[in-house]
Design a protein around this motif. Structure first.
Motif, PDB file in Angstrom:
ATOM      1  N   LEU A  38       2.507  -8.071  -8.629  1.00  0.00           N
ATOM      2  CA  LEU A  38       1.597  -7.533  -9.636  1.00  0.00           C
ATOM      3  C   LEU A  38       1.264  -6.066  -9.351  1.00  0.00           C
ATOM      4  CD1 LEU A  38      -0.993 -10.455 -10.073  1.00  0.00           C
ATOM      5  CD2 LEU A  38       0.954  -9.899 -11.543  1.00  0.00           C
ATOM      6  N   LYS A  39       1.134  -5.287 -10.409  1.00  0.00           N
ATOM      7  CA  LYS A  39       0.679  -3.908 -10.268  1.00  0.00           C
ATOM      8  C   LYS A  39      -0.836  -3.887 -10.067  1.00  0.00           C
ATOM      9  CE  LYS A  39       4.384  -2.218 -13.278  1.00  0.00           C
ATOM     10  NZ  LYS A  39       4.727  -1.558 -14.561  1.00  0.00           N
ATOM     11  N   THR A  53     -11.323  -1.180  -6.685  1.00  0.00           N
ATOM     12  CA  THR A  53     -11.554  -2.209  -5.664  1.00  0.00           C
ATOM     13  C   THR A  53     -10.244  -2.611  -5.007  1.00  0.00           C
ATOM     14  OG1 THR A  53     -13.501  -3.084  -6.788  1.00  0.00           O
ATOM     15  CG2 THR A  53     -12.397  -4.552  -5.240  1.00  0.00           C
ATOM     16  N   VAL A  54      -9.185  -2.712  -5.810  1.00  0.00           N
ATOM     17  CA  VAL A  54      -7.865  -3.078  -5.273  1.00  0.00           C
ATOM     18  C   VAL A  54      -7.377  -2.004  -4.312  1.00  0.00           C
ATOM     19  CG1 VAL A  54      -5.457  -3.571  -5.850  1.00  0.00           C
ATOM     20  CG2 VAL A  54      -7.291  -4.410  -7.336  1.00  0.00           C
ATOM     21  N   VAL A  55      -7.543  -0.742  -4.691  1.00  0.00           N
ATOM     22  CA  VAL A  55      -7.099   0.371  -3.845  1.00  0.00           C
ATOM     23  C   VAL A  55      -7.913   0.407  -2.553  1.00  0.00           C
ATOM     24  CG1 VAL A  55      -6.851   2.867  -3.670  1.00  0.00           C
ATOM     25  CG2 VAL A  55      -6.315   1.706  -5.827  1.00  0.00           C
ATOM     26  N   PRO A  67       0.569   0.344  -2.901  1.00  0.00           N
ATOM     27  CA  PRO A  67       2.021   0.149  -2.771  1.00  0.00           C
ATOM     28  C   PRO A  67       2.436  -0.295  -1.363  1.00  0.00           C
ATOM     29  CG  PRO A  67       1.578   2.112  -4.047  1.00  0.00           C
ATOM     30  CD  PRO A  67       0.253   1.659  -3.497  1.00  0.00           C
ATOM     31  N   ALA A  68       1.786   0.275  -0.340  1.00  0.00           N
ATOM     32  CA  ALA A  68       2.105  -0.101   1.044  1.00  0.00           C
ATOM     33  C   ALA A  68       1.681  -1.545   1.320  1.00  0.00           C
ATOM     34  CB  ALA A  68       1.418   0.843   2.015  1.00  0.00           C
ATOM     35  N   LEU A  69       0.523  -1.931   0.791  1.00  0.00           N
ATOM     36  CA  LEU A  69       0.056  -3.319   0.943  1.00  0.00           C
ATOM     37  C   LEU A  69       1.003  -4.270   0.217  1.00  0.00           C
ATOM     38  CD1 LEU A  69      -1.941  -5.617   1.582  1.00  0.00           C
ATOM     39  CD2 LEU A  69      -3.285  -4.885  -0.421  1.00  0.00           C
ATOM     40  N   GLN A  74       5.175  -8.588   0.335  1.00  0.00           N
ATOM     41  CA  GLN A  74       6.502  -9.112   0.022  1.00  0.00           C
ATOM     42  C   GLN A  74       7.240  -9.535   1.291  1.00  0.00           C
ATOM     43  OE1 GLN A  74       8.299  -5.988  -2.291  1.00  0.00           O
ATOM     44  NE2 GLN A  74       6.965  -6.335  -4.051  1.00  0.00           N
ATOM     45  N   VAL A  75       7.048  -8.789   2.377  1.00  0.00           N
ATOM     46  CA  VAL A  75       7.651  -9.152   3.660  1.00  0.00           C
ATOM     47  C   VAL A  75       6.963 -10.385   4.236  1.00  0.00           C
ATOM     48  CG1 VAL A  75       8.019  -8.415   6.052  1.00  0.00           C
ATOM     49  CG2 VAL A  75       8.382  -6.794   4.171  1.00  0.00           C
TER      50      VAL A  75
END
Length: 283
Positions: A38-39, A53-55, A67-69, A74-75
Motif C-alpha cells: 500500500l502507498k 502519521t504514517v510518515v 518507502p524504506a519501511l 516486503q523483506v
C-alpha cells in the motif's frame, strides 16, 4: 537495521508510540500481507489516520521514511517469525483485556474481506476444473495445515473416487508411484511454511502433474511450483494462524466442485445415506 524483522520491531516500539501510531502499528501487525504494497495515502485511509502519521511512524521506527519501511516490510514478510516471537506479538497487540477479544474478531473479519478481495477468480475456476478432470487428486498438508487438508479430503472423497491425503511422505511415498500429467496435486501451506510440503509439491511439478497451491501470498515457497495459486489471508499477531480465510476458499472449492459433479454426486450421496441409516451414524 538490515537484518531485523520489522514486525518484531513494531511490537517492541509500540509502548513508546502515540495512540494514532499504535493504531497504525496494530493494523500492520494484523494485516501484513495487505499492508506491504500500500502507498502512504492508501494505508492512512485504511487505518483512519493522517498521511503524516504514517510518515512519522516510519521515522519513529528508525527508517528514513515510508518507502524504506515499506521495502523492509516486503523483506520481513518472507522471514518467518518463531513461535516465541509470535507469542510476544500477541501480548503486545492484545494487551488490552477488555478490547482483545473484539480485536481478534475484527481481525478475522478483515481476513475474510482481504481474502475475498485478492481471490483470483480465473485461478479458482481452473482449480475446480482440474479437480473434476483429474485422474487422481493428492492433497499435501502438514502440521497445522493438516486440519485443512483433512477437511478438504473428507468432502472431496464423497465427490470423486480417487483422492489421497499425504501427511507423512516417509510412510506414503509409494502413493505417488505413477504420478503423471493427468493427476492434480494440491499443496496447502501457510507461514510458517513446512519444508516437507514444499518438497513433495516440487516433486509433483517435476513429474508433470498439475499443481494448485493454497497459500497466503506470492512470496510463498509453493508458488514457483504451482500452475494455479489461490491466496488467503492467514496472518494474525498470535501463536496460531488464522484459518478463517483459507477454510472459506476450501469451502468455495468444495461447493463448486459439487456443482460440477452434481449428476453422479447425487447418486453417491443417496447410497451413502442408506449406509449411514443402516449403521445409525446420525441421531
Amino acid at each position: 537495521m538490515k537484518d531485523i524483522n520489522v514486525y518484531k520491531l513494531i511490537a517492541e516500539k509500540m509502548s513508546s508510540m502515540t495512540k494514532a501510531q499504535q493504531k497504525l502499528g496494530r493494523y500492520i501487525l494484523q494485516h501484513p500481507n495487505q499492508v506491504t504494497f500500500l502507498k502512504v495515502g492508501e494505508l492512512a485511509e485504511e487505518v483512519g489516520v493522517g498521511d503524516a502519521t504514517v510518515v512519522r511512524f516510519a521515522v519513529q521506527l528508525g527508517f528514513s521514511g515510508y518507502p524504506a519501511l515499506q521495502e523492509r516490510m516486503q523483506v520481513s514478510l518472507q522471514q518467518q517469525l518463531s513461535t516465541a516471537e509470535k507469542m510476544y506479538l500477541s501480548e503486545e497487540v492484545y494487551k488490552d483485556e477488555a478490547q482483545g477479544i473484539q480485536q481478534i474478531f475484527h481481525g478475522e473479519q478483515a481476513n475474510i474481506q482481504a481474502t475475498m478481495k485478492q481471490l483470483d477468480m480465473n485461478a479458482f475456476h481452473q482449480v475446480v476444473q482440474d479437480i473434476v478432470g483429474a485422474g487422481r487428486v493428492y492433497i499435501i498438508a502438514n502440521r497445522s495445515a493438516k486440519a485443512l487438508g483433512i477437511f478438504m479430503h473428507y468432502y472431496l472423497a464423497m465427490m470423486i473416487d480417487k483422492v489421497e491425503m499425504i501427511e507423512l511422505i516417509e510412510e506414503q511415498a509409494d502413493t505417488l508411484y505413477g504420478l503423471n500429467e493427468k493427476d492434480l496435486v494440491i499443496g496447502i501451506s501457510y507461514a510458517r511454511y513446512t519444508k516437507r510440503t514444499t518438497e513433495v509439491f516440487s516433486y509433483a511439478k517435476d513429474k508433470g502433474a498439475k499443481t494448485a497451491a493454497l497459500t497466503d501470498n506470492w512470496a510463498s515457497p509453493l508458488v514457483p511450483h504451482a500452475d494455479s495459486v489461490l491466496t488467503a489471508e492467514s496472518q494474525m499477531p498470535a501463536l496460531i494462524n488464522s484459518f478463517v480465510g483459507p477454510l472459506s476458499v476450501i469451502n468455495a472449492l468444495l461447493i463448486y466442485t459439487g456443482r460440477e459433479k452434481q449428476s453422479g454426486f447425487e447418486k453417491k450421496l443417496q447410497d451413502l445415506e442408506e449406509v449411514w441409516d443402516t449403521f445409525g451414524v446420525f441421531e
